[in-house]
Scaffold this active site. Sequence first.
Site, PDB file in Angstrom:
ATOM      1  N   GLY A 174     -80.297 -48.613  -5.112  1.00  0.00           N
ATOM      2  CA  GLY A 174     -78.943 -48.577  -4.568  1.00  0.00           C
ATOM      3  C   GLY A 174     -77.912 -49.455  -5.247  1.00  0.00           C
ATOM      4  O   GLY A 174     -76.745 -49.097  -5.318  1.00  0.00           O
ATOM      5  N   ARG A 230     -75.663 -40.596  -4.728  1.00  0.00           N
ATOM      6  CA  ARG A 230     -75.499 -41.868  -5.450  1.00  0.00           C
ATOM      7  C   ARG A 230     -74.404 -41.804  -6.504  1.00  0.00           C
ATOM      8  O   ARG A 230     -73.754 -42.789  -6.800  1.00  0.00           O
ATOM      9  CB  ARG A 230     -76.808 -42.250  -6.164  1.00  0.00           C
ATOM     10  CG  ARG A 230     -77.950 -42.629  -5.251  1.00  0.00           C
ATOM     11  CD  ARG A 230     -79.032 -43.322  -6.071  1.00  0.00           C
ATOM     12  NE  ARG A 230     -80.335 -43.297  -5.430  1.00  0.00           N
ATOM     13  CZ  ARG A 230     -80.746 -44.171  -4.523  1.00  0.00           C
ATOM     14  NH1 ARG A 230     -79.943 -45.139  -4.140  1.00  0.00           N
ATOM     15  NH2 ARG A 230     -81.938 -44.082  -3.989  1.00  0.00           N
ATOM     16  N   ASP A 267     -78.294 -53.665   6.270  1.00  0.00           N
ATOM     17  CA  ASP A 267     -78.202 -53.007   7.582  1.00  0.00           C
ATOM     18  C   ASP A 267     -78.945 -53.883   8.595  1.00  0.00           C
ATOM     19  O   ASP A 267     -78.372 -54.831   9.138  1.00  0.00           O
ATOM     20  CB  ASP A 267     -78.796 -51.605   7.449  1.00  0.00           C
ATOM     21  CG  ASP A 267     -78.683 -50.769   8.712  1.00  0.00           C
ATOM     22  OD1 ASP A 267     -77.932 -51.153   9.616  1.00  0.00           O
ATOM     23  OD2 ASP A 267     -79.347 -49.718   8.794  1.00  0.00           O
ATOM     24  N   GLU A 322     -77.340 -56.613  -3.474  1.00  0.00           N
ATOM     25  CA  GLU A 322     -77.759 -55.480  -2.642  1.00  0.00           C
ATOM     26  C   GLU A 322     -76.626 -54.470  -2.516  1.00  0.00           C
ATOM     27  O   GLU A 322     -75.460 -54.847  -2.534  1.00  0.00           O
ATOM     28  CB  GLU A 322     -78.080 -55.988  -1.229  1.00  0.00           C
ATOM     29  CG  GLU A 322     -79.560 -56.171  -0.951  1.00  0.00           C
ATOM     30  CD  GLU A 322     -80.290 -54.865  -0.642  1.00  0.00           C
ATOM     31  OE1 GLU A 322     -79.855 -53.784  -1.096  1.00  0.00           O
ATOM     32  OE2 GLU A 322     -81.310 -54.942   0.046  1.00  0.00           O
TER      33      GLU A 322
END
Length: 173
Positions: A42, A163, A101, A97
Amino acid sequence: MKPELIPVLDRQTIAQLVCDLGAKISEDYRGRPLVLIGVLKGAFIFLSDLVRSLQIPVEIDFIQVASYGSGTASSGEIRLCKPVDVDVRNKDVLLVEDIVDTGLTLQFLLDYLSAMEPASLNVCAMIDKRERRRTGVSIAYAAHRTQEGFLVGYGLDYDQKYRELPEIYHLQF
Ligand code: IMP
Ligand code: MG
């Protein structure tokens, strides 16, 4: 039904946020040996933009964990897929990051990295998403803070999709 993409951050806004973050990090770490560790997959786009907005030299590495299946909620079960290669001992480390969450992934990574005895260990996240937080992890640098929602684009995926989008969207199911 196909999920809907609702715009959250456009390219220009993201560029400005990342640029501001880069300036702040450069100021805070000037003169110190800094290692940026991007969390795959990510964070790859965010990290690549972030390093180009820095005004200080850094070392770059990646780490990969798996926690999500194909859903939108953390399984809480985290597995290390790719460890760090760079020697981080006695160096300042910034873990990069895409989104935090529940914080469970981050807690796992912070535990793993602290065992390597870095001089300092902080977190930089593109998005700090608060609603489902289950740990007390502190995020020193966040480009954008939000309460809720499932976000995609700019590296963030849903089931490995979206993405490549240059903007960040809220995925509405
Ligand atoms: P946590 O362990 O619940 O904090 O989840 C962290 C990881 O879950 C992130 O690194 C993402 O890969 C993924 N994740 C959590 N929320 C989202 C989201 O809104 N969009 C895309 N991925 C997410
Ligand atoms: Mg993911």
